[in-house]
Design a protein around this motif. Sequence first.
Motif, PDB file in Angstrom:
ATOM      1  N   ILE A  86       0.888  -1.137  -0.018  1.00 56.27           N
ATOM      2  CA  ILE A  86       0.000  -0.005  -0.008  1.00 56.27           C
ATOM      3  C   ILE A  86       0.836   1.255   0.074  1.00 56.27           C
ATOM      4  O   ILE A  86       0.514   2.149  -0.774  1.00 56.27           O
ATOM      5  CB  ILE A  86      -1.017  -0.114   1.256  1.00 56.27           C
ATOM      6  CG1 ILE A  86      -1.935  -1.097   1.112  1.00 56.27           C
ATOM      7  CG2 ILE A  86      -1.590   1.435   1.373  1.00 56.27           C
ATOM      8  CD1 ILE A  86      -2.816  -1.273   2.109  1.00 56.27           C
ATOM      9  N   GLU A  87       2.017   1.190   0.791  1.00 56.31           N
ATOM     10  CA  GLU A  87       2.930   2.429   0.860  1.00 56.31           C
ATOM     11  C   GLU A  87       3.542   2.646  -0.384  1.00 56.31           C
ATOM     12  O   GLU A  87       3.683   3.677  -0.838  1.00 56.31           O
ATOM     13  CB  GLU A  87       3.861   2.277   1.952  1.00 56.31           C
ATOM     14  CG  GLU A  87       4.944   3.069   1.925  1.00 56.31           C
ATOM     15  CD  GLU A  87       5.942   3.149   2.983  1.00 56.31           C
ATOM     16  OE1 GLU A  87       6.891   3.743   3.291  1.00 56.31           O
ATOM     17  OE2 GLU A  87       5.842   1.793   3.757  1.00 56.31           O
ATOM     18  N   ARG A  89       2.157   1.884  -3.530  1.00 58.99           N
ATOM     19  CA  ARG A  89       1.302   2.188  -4.352  1.00 58.99           C
ATOM     20  C   ARG A  89       0.768   3.745  -4.222  1.00 58.99           C
ATOM     21  O   ARG A  89       0.192   4.714  -4.988  1.00 58.99           O
ATOM     22  CB  ARG A  89      -0.314   1.495  -4.196  1.00 58.99           C
ATOM     23  CG  ARG A  89      -0.094   0.211  -4.526  1.00 58.99           C
ATOM     24  CD  ARG A  89      -1.318  -0.640  -4.166  1.00 58.99           C
ATOM     25  NE  ARG A  89      -1.211  -2.017  -4.612  1.00 58.99           N
ATOM     26  CZ  ARG A  89      -2.155  -3.106  -4.372  1.00 58.99           C
ATOM     27  NH1 ARG A  89      -3.016  -2.653  -3.759  1.00 58.99           N
ATOM     28  NH2 ARG A  89      -1.634  -4.376  -4.579  1.00 58.99           N
ATOM     29  N   TRP A  90       1.041   4.365  -2.809  1.00 58.37           N
ATOM     30  CA  TRP A  90       0.517   5.829  -2.526  1.00 58.37           C
ATOM     31  C   TRP A  90       2.085   6.489  -2.370  1.00 58.37           C
ATOM     32  O   TRP A  90       1.824   7.608  -2.239  1.00 58.37           O
ATOM     33  CB  TRP A  90      -0.097   5.554  -1.236  1.00 58.37           C
ATOM     34  CG  TRP A  90      -1.587   5.368  -1.314  1.00 58.37           C
ATOM     35  CD1 TRP A  90      -2.031   4.079  -1.301  1.00 58.37           C
ATOM     36  CD2 TRP A  90      -2.691   6.145  -1.435  1.00 58.37           C
ATOM     37  NE1 TRP A  90      -3.329   4.031  -1.151  1.00 58.37           N
ATOM     38  CE2 TRP A  90      -4.008   5.509  -1.475  1.00 58.37           C
ATOM     39  CE3 TRP A  90      -2.794   7.651  -1.485  1.00 58.37           C
ATOM     40  CZ2 TRP A  90      -5.161   6.175  -1.613  1.00 58.37           C
ATOM     41  CZ3 TRP A  90      -4.095   8.233  -1.513  1.00 58.37           C
ATOM     42  CH2 TRP A  90      -5.295   7.320  -1.651  1.00 58.37           C
ATOM     43  N   HIS A 102      -5.701   3.496  -6.815  1.00 57.81           N
ATOM     44  CA  HIS A 102      -4.776   2.909  -6.552  1.00 57.81           C
ATOM     45  C   HIS A 102      -5.072   1.196  -6.638  1.00 57.81           C
ATOM     46  O   HIS A 102      -5.300   0.657  -5.381  1.00 57.81           O
ATOM     47  CB  HIS A 102      -4.494   3.394  -5.060  1.00 57.81           C
ATOM     48  CG  HIS A 102      -4.004   4.782  -4.928  1.00 57.81           C
ATOM     49  ND1 HIS A 102      -4.968   5.626  -4.957  1.00 57.81           N
ATOM     50  CD2 HIS A 102      -2.760   5.462  -4.975  1.00 57.81           C
ATOM     51  CE1 HIS A 102      -4.236   7.024  -5.063  1.00 57.81           C
ATOM     52  NE2 HIS A 102      -2.990   6.798  -5.021  1.00 57.81           N
ATOM     53  N   THR A 134      -8.804  -4.292  -5.216  1.00 56.55           N
ATOM     54  CA  THR A 134      -8.927  -3.202  -4.587  1.00 56.55           C
ATOM     55  C   THR A 134      -8.666  -1.935  -5.767  1.00 56.55           C
ATOM     56  O   THR A 134      -7.983  -2.450  -6.688  1.00 56.55           O
ATOM     57  CB  THR A 134      -8.487  -2.678  -3.381  1.00 56.55           C
ATOM     58  OG1 THR A 134      -8.586  -1.460  -2.870  1.00 56.55           O
ATOM     59  CG2 THR A 134      -6.933  -2.870  -3.450  1.00 56.55           C
ATOM     60  N   SER A 137      -6.766   0.625  -2.201  1.00 56.70           N
ATOM     61  CA  SER A 137      -5.639   0.107  -1.394  1.00 56.70           C
ATOM     62  C   SER A 137      -5.497   1.018   0.055  1.00 56.70           C
ATOM     63  O   SER A 137      -4.484   1.826   0.187  1.00 56.70           O
ATOM     64  CB  SER A 137      -4.595   0.365  -2.303  1.00 56.70           C
ATOM     65  OG  SER A 137      -4.319  -0.266  -3.374  1.00 56.70           O
ATOM     66  N   ARG A 138      -6.439   0.946   0.799  1.00 61.13           N
ATOM     67  CA  ARG A 138      -6.519   1.716   2.093  1.00 61.13           C
ATOM     68  C   ARG A 138      -5.867   0.399   3.104  1.00 61.13           C
ATOM     69  O   ARG A 138      -6.157  -0.836   3.017  1.00 61.13           O
ATOM     70  CB  ARG A 138      -7.854   2.207   2.501  1.00 61.13           C
ATOM     71  CG  ARG A 138      -8.446   3.005   1.556  1.00 61.13           C
ATOM     72  CD  ARG A 138      -7.777   4.187   1.838  1.00 61.13           C
ATOM     73  NE  ARG A 138      -8.497   5.497   0.959  1.00 61.13           N
ATOM     74  CZ  ARG A 138      -8.065   6.756   1.037  1.00 61.13           C
ATOM     75  NH1 ARG A 138      -7.174   6.995   1.723  1.00 61.13           N
ATOM     76  NH2 ARG A 138      -8.629   7.453   0.051  1.00 61.13           N
ATOM     77  N   GLU A 139      -5.503   1.177   4.146  1.00 64.52           N
ATOM     78  CA  GLU A 139      -4.896   0.253   5.444  1.00 64.52           C
ATOM     79  C   GLU A 139      -5.810  -0.663   6.116  1.00 64.52           C
ATOM     80  O   GLU A 139      -5.431  -1.927   6.223  1.00 64.52           O
ATOM     81  CB  GLU A 139      -3.980   1.180   6.359  1.00 64.52           C
ATOM     82  CG  GLU A 139      -2.762   1.821   5.632  1.00 64.52           C
ATOM     83  CD  GLU A 139      -1.867   2.440   6.827  1.00 64.52           C
ATOM     84  OE1 GLU A 139      -2.433   2.314   7.968  1.00 64.52           O
ATOM     85  OE2 GLU A 139      -0.880   3.105   6.491  1.00 64.52           O
TER      86      GLU A 139
END
Length: 419
Positions: A86-87, A89-90, A102, A134, A137-139
Motif C-alpha cells: 500500500i505504501e 502504491r501511494w 490505487h 481493490t 488500497s487502504r490500510e
Amino acid sequence: MLPIPPMMWQMRSLHLAWLTLAAAACGTDPVAVDPRTTSQLVLDGGLINESPQVIVLVVDDADTAEAAQLRERVAQSVRAGLLAVIESRWGTCGSPDPAQWHPGELRVVVARPSAPDAAALVTSREIPSLAWTTQTSREEEVEAVMAGVTEALGQRLAEPGEEYLPLRTARRALELVTGARAPEGEAEVALVRSLPQDRIARLLVASTRDDEGPGPVADEVPSQTALSMTLDTEVAGPFTTRDSTCSAIDEGSGRLAAWSELVRAEPIASHCDDQQTWDMLLHPGFADCGFICQAHPLAVDAGGVVACKVMIDQADLERCDAARGRHDPDGQPTFVERGGKELRRCEVVQLAGADLERCRHSLDCPGCPSGFCATEVPELVSQWRCMPSEHPWPLRFIGGAIEGRRGWINITCSTEAEK
C-alpha cells in the motif's frame, strides 16, 4: 526527456514500472499551438501497472506451541508485506493523489503440508477474504486479509500418522498457481479459473522441523516454468543462526536445507525473534523513482486548459470506456499496432467546467469524473523538487483514466516560450 507524474518503478517483488517515454521535436497528432508556445513534444511509452500476485504459504501445521508461534509470525509477515505494498502504491513510486485509482489484485493460497492432496489447499473459495481486489488500497482493507490468513493457517492442524511433506506441498501448489501443472479435482479447477492470466507468484515455506519425504529432494524442486513466474522464494527453517541475525549460518544436511539451496533461497531461522526480519520477509522491496523537471512550463490558457492530448492504446478492442474518461479520437474507432499486437486507441478527456476547477484546485476532487487536467494542487505539485529555473509536469489523471495492464500511453503537449 520530459517527465510525467511517476507511475510505478520496478521493485523486487512487484511488476511495477513508470512510463518509459521518448521525447520528439514534433508529433504526428499535433495540439493547437498559440504564440505563447515554444515547441511541441511527444511522449510515448509503455504503461505497466502492478501485476496480480498469488502468495503461496506453506507453514508448519504441527499442533505444537512452537509451530503455533511460527504461524502467527507468518501472518504478521503477510500484514507487514501488504502494508508495504500500500505504501508503494501511494508513495513516490505510485501516486499520493486520492482522486486517482490505487488498484491491486492479490490472492493468498495456504497449502497445508500434512494434509492429503484433496484437502491441502485453502483459497478464497473457502475463505473469501484471501482474495484482495481493490481500487483504493487502504490500510483498513488489510485486516480482512489478515483475518483470512490467520484462519486458514490454523483451520486444520496435522493429524496423527500424517506424513509431513512441505517440499512436495510447495512444489505442487506453486506449479498449480503458475499454470505449470494441470488442476486436479473441482477445488483446483475452481482456483485456476479464478486467477488472472498475467499473475506472478511468491512462495514462503516456514517450518520448525525437517521434511519427511522419502524421495530425492531434487524431485521436489518446482519446474523451471513455475520458478520463472515466481519472483521470490523465502524459506524459514530449523537452522542455526547467530544471536544478532536471523540469517542461517548452518542449515545442516537436512532436506529443507538442501531444497533451499536448489531454489536459491536465502534461508532464515524459524525461531528468529527479530520482528524486522519477519516484517521484511514478504516486503515488496524498495525503489527510488524520483521526479524529473523540465526547462519550460506546459502551455495552459486563462481558463486552465492545458495544450495536451493524451492517448491510451489499450488491449480492449471493444470500446473506449467513457466511465474511465476515454472516447474514440474524433468519434471514430481507431486501431494501432504495437509489438505485433492490435490495440484500440482511446483519447483521454481533459476535464472541463466545474470538474476542471476541482481537478486543478482540490486534492480530494469530490465528484470528479475520470479524465485529466493540469493541476495546481499544492500537495501534488510540491512533489517535484525542481530548481528555480525548472518546472514540474503537472498533468493529473483522475480515476481510472490511465489504468490498464500492458497498455501504452502517448502524450503530445506544447510548452510555453521563454518570457
